[in-house]
Design a protein around this motif. Structure first.
Motif, PDB file in Angstrom:
ATOM      1  N   PRO A 110       0.817  -1.213   0.000  1.00 32.44           N
ATOM      2  CA  PRO A 110       0.000   0.000   0.000  1.00 32.44           C
ATOM      3  C   PRO A 110       0.854   1.267   0.000  1.00 32.44           C
ATOM      4  N   VAL A 111       0.235   2.351  -0.440  1.00 28.05           N
ATOM      5  CA  VAL A 111       0.822   3.682  -0.397  1.00 28.05           C
ATOM      6  C   VAL A 111       0.602   4.258   1.003  1.00 28.05           C
ATOM      7  N   LEU A 112       1.587   4.960   1.527  1.00 26.31           N
ATOM      8  CA  LEU A 112       1.417   5.649   2.804  1.00 26.31           C
ATOM      9  C   LEU A 112       0.951   7.072   2.520  1.00 26.31           C
ATOM     10  N   GLY A 113      -0.261   7.403   2.971  1.00 24.15           N
ATOM     11  CA  GLY A 113      -0.831   8.723   2.746  1.00 24.15           C
ATOM     12  C   GLY A 113      -1.017   9.490   4.040  1.00 24.15           C
ATOM     13  N   ILE A 114      -0.616  10.764   4.026  1.00 26.89           N
ATOM     14  CA  ILE A 114      -0.689  11.617   5.219  1.00 26.89           C
ATOM     15  C   ILE A 114      -1.279  12.961   4.812  1.00 26.89           C
ATOM     16  N   ASP A 115      -2.352  13.375   5.462  1.00 27.20           N
ATOM     17  CA  ASP A 115      -2.983  14.659   5.168  1.00 27.20           C
ATOM     18  C   ASP A 115      -3.493  15.244   6.478  1.00 27.20           C
ATOM     19  N   ALA A 126      -7.450  15.178  10.103  1.00 28.36           N
ATOM     20  CA  ALA A 126      -6.250  14.364   9.936  1.00 28.36           C
ATOM     21  C   ALA A 126      -6.587  13.010   9.337  1.00 28.36           C
ATOM     22  N   ILE A 127      -5.775  12.595   8.369  1.00 30.26           N
ATOM     23  CA  ILE A 127      -5.863  11.256   7.780  1.00 30.26           C
ATOM     24  C   ILE A 127      -4.447  10.717   7.656  1.00 30.26           C
ATOM     25  N   VAL A 128      -4.210   9.531   8.196  1.00 27.78           N
ATOM     26  CA  VAL A 128      -2.953   8.810   8.008  1.00 27.78           C
ATOM     27  C   VAL A 128      -3.332   7.365   7.733  1.00 27.78           C
ATOM     28  N   ASP A 129      -2.826   6.813   6.631  1.00 28.50           N
ATOM     29  CA  ASP A 129      -3.306   5.485   6.255  1.00 28.50           C
ATOM     30  C   ASP A 129      -2.310   4.757   5.371  1.00 28.50           C
ATOM     31  N   PHE A 130      -2.331   3.427   5.474  1.00 29.92           N
ATOM     32  CA  PHE A 130      -1.707   2.558   4.483  1.00 29.92           C
ATOM     33  C   PHE A 130      -2.786   2.339   3.417  1.00 29.92           C
ATOM     34  N   GLN A 131      -2.710   3.068   2.342  1.00 27.35           N
ATOM     35  CA  GLN A 131      -3.788   3.084   1.357  1.00 27.35           C
ATOM     36  C   GLN A 131      -3.620   1.928   0.366  1.00 27.35           C
ATOM     37  N   PHE A 172      -9.388   2.633  -1.828  1.00 29.16           N
ATOM     38  CA  PHE A 172      -8.056   3.146  -1.499  1.00 29.16           C
ATOM     39  C   PHE A 172      -7.917   3.609  -0.050  1.00 29.16           C
ATOM     40  N   PHE A 173      -8.714   3.049   0.855  1.00 32.43           N
ATOM     41  CA  PHE A 173      -8.529   3.305   2.279  1.00 32.43           C
ATOM     42  C   PHE A 173      -8.639   1.983   3.032  1.00 32.43           C
ATOM     43  N   SER A 174      -7.836   1.852   4.083  1.00 35.63           N
ATOM     44  CA  SER A 174      -7.830   0.608   4.846  1.00 35.63           C
ATOM     45  C   SER A 174      -8.776   0.695   6.038  1.00 35.63           C
ATOM     46  N   LYS A 175      -9.019  -0.441   6.647  1.00 32.49           N
ATOM     47  CA  LYS A 175      -9.852  -0.473   7.852  1.00 32.49           C
ATOM     48  C   LYS A 175      -9.124   0.103   9.055  1.00 32.49           C
ATOM     49  N   GLU A 176      -7.802   0.244   8.960  1.00 30.38           N
ATOM     50  CA  GLU A 176      -7.015   0.775  10.072  1.00 30.38           C
ATOM     51  C   GLU A 176      -6.560   2.207   9.816  1.00 30.38           C
ATOM     52  N   MET A 177      -7.268   2.911   8.960  1.00 25.32           N
ATOM     53  CA  MET A 177      -6.976   4.322   8.715  1.00 25.32           C
ATOM     54  C   MET A 177      -7.134   5.128   9.992  1.00 25.32           C
ATOM     55  N   LEU A 178      -6.179   6.009  10.247  1.00 25.53           N
ATOM     56  CA  LEU A 178      -6.340   7.006  11.302  1.00 25.53           C
ATOM     57  C   LEU A 178      -7.088   8.181  10.715  1.00 25.53           C
ATOM     58  N   PHE A 179      -8.240   8.506  11.284  1.00 21.22           N
ATOM     59  CA  PHE A 179      -9.028   9.637  10.799  1.00 21.22           C
ATOM     60  C   PHE A 179      -9.575  10.403  11.991  1.00 21.22           C
ATOM     61  N   ALA A 180      -9.469  11.717  11.920  1.00 24.39           N
ATOM     62  CA  ALA A 180      -9.953  12.516  13.051  1.00 24.39           C
ATOM     63  C   ALA A 180     -10.442  13.875  12.590  1.00 24.39           C
ATOM     64  N   THR A 202       6.306   1.966  10.721  1.00 23.89           N
ATOM     65  CA  THR A 202       5.750   0.657  10.392  1.00 23.89           C
ATOM     66  C   THR A 202       5.700   0.438   8.889  1.00 23.89           C
ATOM     67  N   HIS A 203       5.408   1.503   8.138  1.00 24.86           N
ATOM     68  CA  HIS A 203       5.367   1.367   6.684  1.00 24.86           C
ATOM     69  C   HIS A 203       6.753   1.009   6.139  1.00 24.86           C
ATOM     70  N   LEU A 204       7.768   1.688   6.606  1.00 26.95           N
ATOM     71  CA  LEU A 204       9.117   1.358   6.144  1.00 26.95           C
ATOM     72  C   LEU A 204       9.499  -0.064   6.553  1.00 26.95           C
ATOM     73  N   ASN A 205       9.151  -0.462   7.765  1.00 27.86           N
ATOM     74  CA  ASN A 205       9.432  -1.840   8.196  1.00 27.86           C
ATOM     75  C   ASN A 205       8.749  -2.848   7.286  1.00 27.86           C
ATOM     76  N   LEU A 206       7.522  -2.519   6.864  1.00 30.17           N
ATOM     77  CA  LEU A 206       6.786  -3.405   5.965  1.00 30.17           C
ATOM     78  C   LEU A 206       7.509  -3.542   4.631  1.00 30.17           C
ATOM     79  N   VAL A 207       7.954  -2.413   4.088  1.00 31.06           N
ATOM     80  CA  VAL A 207       8.676  -2.447   2.809  1.00 31.06           C
ATOM     81  C   VAL A 207       9.965  -3.244   2.947  1.00 31.06           C
TER      82      VAL A 207
END
Length: 312
Positions: A110-115, A126-131, A172-180, A202-207
């Motif tokens: 997935p893509v790591l998205g931060i907004d 705020a949105i942070v997600d493994f998209q 393009f959004f996961s169930k574990e998206m951080l949204f606030a 965690t995203h870098l560790n996954l890659v």
């Protein structure tokens, strides 16, 4: 790297806008931490070009009359095809930090998205997600939601659901998206910043823990899914209206379609210039990620669908 990171006076320590705050650049700690983490953790990190198809340099843009400015930096590494970073500063009126990490297409991940946005220091989004690139998590090279769930579980303030005005959270959004959506600024430092850091690490560790593909067809397929992600995201960017109001509609379109989401096809309907929404369903579990059901836009400025994996 040092020269690229310091372009346009970054990291800024004063705002161009009006402020009553002691620390007006609310999200600059996010920018600084991310850049330092990238320099410390990524292999062969190097800056890449920040320009549009029309050769417009989008590294920096300002509107002195309206007291707003935007800065952009773009990088690549052995692990990531593209990491772009954007900071928008308009004093207390608006603060934005945005970043997207695209894994190298040899990683079917997935893509790591931060907004992260602030409006008048009264409303925060705020949105942070493994998209995800695929509808089913199992279609990625490695599953990942199970490693995000314990992080998200720590932060009750980041378990909201987005408004459907811009995005369908089943695409393009996961169930574990951080949204606030919140009004208490203390959440930024107490919850959002540590959660953001955990997701990035965690995203870098996954890659790094995922074996890269050596099959050219598989690599191209992942690149195609990243292009579909860009098309979906460009058409729905909630900041489009903000960019158009400050820097002009044409600049906003070029910026979004040719830089922020540079693989995406331009919509014949143009940008959605509505302001970001804070409404939406009550907090709860988000849906599964998946692809948009869209074809190639025949009116696109350039047929990006013909593109293949770039060699940086």
């Amino acid at each position: 790297m040092e020269e690229a990171a310091a372009q346009n006076g970054m990291p800024w320590d004063t705002t161009i806008g009006r402020t009553d705050e002691e620390n007006p650049l609310l999200y600059m700690p996010f920018w600084e931490w991310q850049l330092e983490f990238m320099q410390d953790s990524l292999s062969n990190l190097h800056p890449i070009d920040c320009s549009t198809l029309s050769d417009t340099d989008v590294t920096f843009k300002e509107n002195k009359e309206k007291r707003a400015r935007i800065v952009n930096q773009c990088y690549a590494s052995d692990e990531y095809r593209k990491i772009r970073m954007t900071y928008y500063d308009a004093g207390d009126s608006v603060q934005v930090f945005n970043s997207v990490w695209y894994p190298d297409p040899k990683y079917n991940l997935p893509v790591l998205g931060i907004d992260i946005l602030s409006f008048n220091r009264k409303k925060y989004l705020a949105i942070v997600d493994f998209q995800p690139l695929h509808e089913d998590e199992d279609d990625h090279a490695t599953t990942y939601e199970h490693i995000l769930q314990p992080i998200k579980e720590k932060y009750d303030n980041l378990k909201g659901r987005m408004s459907s005005k811009f995005y369908d959270e089943t695409q393009f959004f996961s169930k574990e998206m951080l949204f606030a959506r919140f009004e208490d600024g203390k959440i930024v430092d107490n919850d959002l910043l540590p959660a953001f850091k955990s997701y990035v690490k965690t995203h870098l560790n996954l890659v790094q823990s995922t074996p890269p593909s050596t099959n050219p067809q598989d690599v191209q397929a992942v690149f195609d899914r990243q292009r579909a992600y860009d098309t979906y995201s460009a058409d729905r960017d909630p900041a489009a209206g903000l960019f158009a109001a400050m820097f002009g509609k044409q600049w906003a379109e070029d910026f979004i379609y040719d830089f922020l989401f540079s693989l995406g096809e331009r919509s014949e309907d143009g940008l959605n210039l509505s302001p970001p929404m804070f409404g939406g369903p009550p907090p709860g579990a988000a849906g599964k990620g998946g692809p948009p059901q869209k074809g190639v836009n025949p009116y696109a400025k350039e047929n990006k669908a013909a593109q293949s994996v770039p060699r940086l």
